[in-house]
Design a protein around this motif. Structure first.
Motif, short mmCIF file in Angstrom:
data_model
loop_
_atom_site.label_atom_id
_atom_site.label_comp_id
_atom_site.label_asym_id
_atom_site.label_seq_id
_atom_site.Cartn_x
_atom_site.Cartn_y
_atom_site.Cartn_z
N ALA A 1 48.72 45.64 41.02
CA ALA A 1 47.46 44.91 41.07
C ALA A 1 47.33 44.01 39.84
O ALA A 1 46.89 42.85 39.94
CB ALA A 1 46.29 45.88 41.14
N ALA A 2 47.70 44.52 38.67
CA ALA A 2 47.61 43.72 37.44
C ALA A 2 48.54 42.52 37.50
O ALA A 2 48.15 41.40 37.13
CB ALA A 2 47.93 44.59 36.24
N PHE B 1 43.26 47.24 35.20
CA PHE B 1 43.61 47.52 36.59
C PHE B 1 44.12 48.96 36.73
O PHE B 1 44.63 49.55 35.78
CB PHE B 1 44.68 46.54 37.07
CG PHE B 1 44.20 45.11 37.14
CD1 PHE B 1 43.72 44.58 38.32
CD2 PHE B 1 44.19 44.32 36.00
CE1 PHE B 1 43.25 43.27 38.37
CE2 PHE B 1 43.73 43.01 36.04
CZ PHE B 1 43.26 42.49 37.22
N THR C 1 47.27 47.70 32.63
CA THR C 1 46.96 48.94 33.35
C THR C 1 46.45 49.99 32.37
O THR C 1 45.84 49.67 31.37
CB THR C 1 48.19 49.44 34.11
OG1 THR C 1 49.28 49.60 33.19
CG2 THR C 1 48.61 48.44 35.18
N ASP D 1 38.92 46.49 37.79
CA ASP D 1 39.15 46.08 39.18
C ASP D 1 38.55 47.02 40.21
O ASP D 1 38.12 46.59 41.27
CB ASP D 1 40.65 45.87 39.44
CG ASP D 1 41.45 47.17 39.48
OD1 ASP D 1 41.04 48.14 38.81
OD2 ASP D 1 42.49 47.21 40.17
#
Length: 647
Positions: A483-484, A478, A525, A545
């Motif tokens: 987001a992760a 990500f 990440t 992503d």
């Protein structure tokens, strides 16, 4: 058979392998560059064996000429691999074939080694030494960690921070180490046992010196932290520019000033009014937004000018400190170092570098809302080229040096194209892998383009469906921590296979847990986009992503794009797209680690197929078999899952 081929064969025999065409081609190309004083870039795909590809010619060349090569890496893992495994094997093969001994030494930055005097309480133990960490880590260090670090320092053979297991925080390490500028040098009573001094002495006598990109960054400014080198070899070369830039980036906050003021008072000085200036600086920075600073306003200019005056006054007072008392001599060295750093920072901030766009300034907020100023060089290509590579051969290698199918962008970034550098060549020695038959590139073109606020449930459901089809075995990459974290939580609620997420444990532990369970998935990440090596069925699906463009408000990215555009170029393609291409290539490279690996890279961003720059990005990635069909993608993943179960 040539001598160099004989050495290579002996080396690969020692690890139970055979020489590969790409590796052999690399060996001869690197040797040619070293012998002809030429620059070379070698793109060597995963599985090529590139560490032997440069160690064999470098050590043979050194044995034949008596000249020294400096080898630089970006990661500690690769440094360790070279020193403990690869270099000893090559040295033995060189000795067997030529009869010559090649000595190899490891050299890191000064504060990567413990300071014996400080570990025993011989330096001022006060917050000035830890000021840069204060806002991030809090006001106190863990006492048990400090004691453990000091006990280890008394028994360590190397003093190397990486040998302290488990490790300690930056704040704790600062209690047992010092920057080079704060060392009292020959006056230190433990100088003969000093770990960084011993490391430097060993490097000065070695034929091959293994170091890191940060050290190259310091050396590029003219500071003699490395022994004289007749050649440079840079592994993980795609990271060189960013590592050097990071090393040359400086910061200033009120913590630096209040910490220094305390040290001045403890040394019998007045504190130079730095506490008052610190408050003024905080007030001025509070009025500035978190963004790039293209012009120093009057209020900030006035504060920095007053600070510079106070620093100069303190410098004059510090020059009168006695050096007869050992503790005062140490304090004087630390004070002079800090004052020198502050003076240089203030002078650069008030100079023409920002307006002329050779320096990039920005303001950011620390965790407790205290503002901090940052200064970084816009372009480090001149420092790298003129400070390191001029009049000596330089070899860069990585699995990802070609951007958009060309070596030219990377050559520009590191200064190979400067007139002073002479000839350079870029070669791609390929990989023993066949991405078209081993891997599938699935672009989820049916999903909406991720917006500023991220993406919706369509993307999260796509991740769930892909992981369910593959039965786990997914490395999910990500572009942001939020987001992760969000995706990991969402997926955990909907699948039965294990989900590990970055931040829930130390990264090495998470990777090991992922490797040990074929059904597990790992979410993370940027730390996972590079350097993660999980071969076999365990990692059969890599999910990305979105296209990893840099943040549009990143001060350095903004400045670099602006300069390109002022010169008539395309700032987006030259800077942002090049960054995205590099990261995509690195992320996709996590999938195939052996010739027997099979799997899929799934990119959940339709722009990789629909945008005008898509072909540029795709040209930087492994040429896997492509599809945009979600039904087909899931069926392929189910077959991969079943094939692994059958094994």
């Amino acid at each position: 058979m040539s001598t160099i081929d004989d050495i290579l064969i002996r080396v690969v025999d020692s690890v139970g392998g055979t020489a590969r065409e790409g590796q052999t081609n690399m060996v001869h190309a690197v040797l040619k560059a070293l012998e002809n004083d030429e620059h070379l870039m070698v793109q060597a795909g995963t599985g090529t064996g590139k560490s032997f590809g440069y160690l064999v010619p470098a050590m043979y060349w050194s044995a034949q000429t008596g000249q020294r090569a400096v080898i630089s890496t970006a990661t500690l893992a690769l440094q360790r691999q070279i020193m403990t495994n690869d270099a000893p094997r090559v040295a033995e093969a060189v000795r067997e074939v030529t009869g010559s001994h090649v000595d190899v030494a490891l050299l890191k930055g000064w504060n990567n080694y413990v300071c014996l005097r400080k570990a025993t309480g011989g330096y001022p133990e006060e917050d000035a030494l830890l000021s840069r960490a204060e806002g991030e880590f809090g006001a106190t260090a863990t006492g048990a960690e400090v004691v453990r670090a000091r006990d280890w320092a008394m028994t360590s053979d190397t003093g190397d921070r990486d040998d302290l297991v488990p490790g300690v925080s930056e704040r704790v390490w600062a209690q047992v180490s010092i920057p080079k500028r704060e060392c009292i040098g020959e006056k230190c009573p433990v100088r003969q046992s000093c770990f960084p001094v011993l490391a430097q002495q060993a490097a000065a006598e070695a034929d091959i010196v293994v170091t890191n990109h940060a050290m190259l960054g310091i050396a590029a400014t003219g500071v003699p932290v490395l022994p004289d080198a007749h050649a440079y070899i840079v592994d993980e070369g795609h990271e060189l520019v960013e590592r050097v830039t990071s090393q040359l980036t400086r910061s200033l906050s009120s913590y630096d000033l209040t910490g220094l003021a305390r040290l001045l008072r403890r040394s019998g000085m007045a504190g130079a009014g730095l506490d008052d200036i610190a408050e003024e600086l905080n007030e001025v920075l509070a009025d500035l937004p978190e963004q790039r600073i293209t012009k120093i306003n009057q209020a900030l200019s006035d504060v920095i000018a007053r600070l510079l005056g106070k620093v100069q006054e303190a410098g004059e007072e510090a020059s009168g400190l006695s050096v007869k008392d050992e503790d005062l001599a140490v304090a004087k060295q630390v004070i002079r170092s800090r004052l020198g750093e502050l003076s240089e920072f203030c002078a650069d901030l008030l100079g023409d570098g920002i307006s002329e766009e050779t320096l990039v300034a920005w303001k950011t907020e620390l965790n407790d809302d205290v503002g901090a100023l940052y200064l970084a060089p816009l372009d480090v290509s001149a420092s790298i080229a003129d400070g390191l590579f001029e009049e000596r051969p330089a070899v860069l290698t990585s699995a990802t040096l070609m951007l958009g199918g060309s070596f030219e962008p990377m050559a520009n970034r590191i200064g190979f194209t400067f007139p002073s550098q002479g000839p350079w060549e870029g070669i791609d020695v390929g990989s023993p892998f066949d991405p078209a038959t081993q891997g599938v590139l699935y672009v989820a073109a049916h999903l909406p383009i991720p917006g500023r606020d991220g993406y919706g449930h369509e993307h999260l459901d796509e991740i769930v469906d892909l992981i369910e089809a593959s039965g786990g075995g997914a490395l999910c990459l990500f572009t942001s921590k939020n987001a992760a974290t969000r995706a990991a939580e969402y997926v955990r609620e909907r699948i039965t296979t294990p989900v590990f997420a970055q931040g829930e444990d130390q990264l090495p532990t998470l990777i090991e847990d992922f490797m040990d369970d074929d059904a597990a998935s790992l979410f993370g990440t940027m730390s996972l986009w590079q350097g993660v090596d999980v071969p076999g069925h365990t990692c059969r699906l890599v999910i990305i992503d979105r296209i990893p463009f840099p943040r549009p408000n990143d001060p350095l990215i903004q400045a670099r794009q602006r300069v390109v555009e002022k010169n008539g170029g395309n700032g987006f393609m030259t800077v942002a797209a090049a960054h995205a291409a590099l990261m995509l290539a690195q992320g996709a490279g996590r999938l195939l680690r052996r010739t027997t690996d099979r799997g899929m890279v799934a990119v959940l961003d339709q722009r990789l197929r629909t945008a005008r720059y898509a072909n540029y990005l795709l040209a930087s990635m492994p040429a896997m078999w492509p599809t945009t069909n979600p039904v087909q993608a899931r069926e392929i993943l189910r077959r991969l899952r079943d094939a692994g179960s059958a094994d």
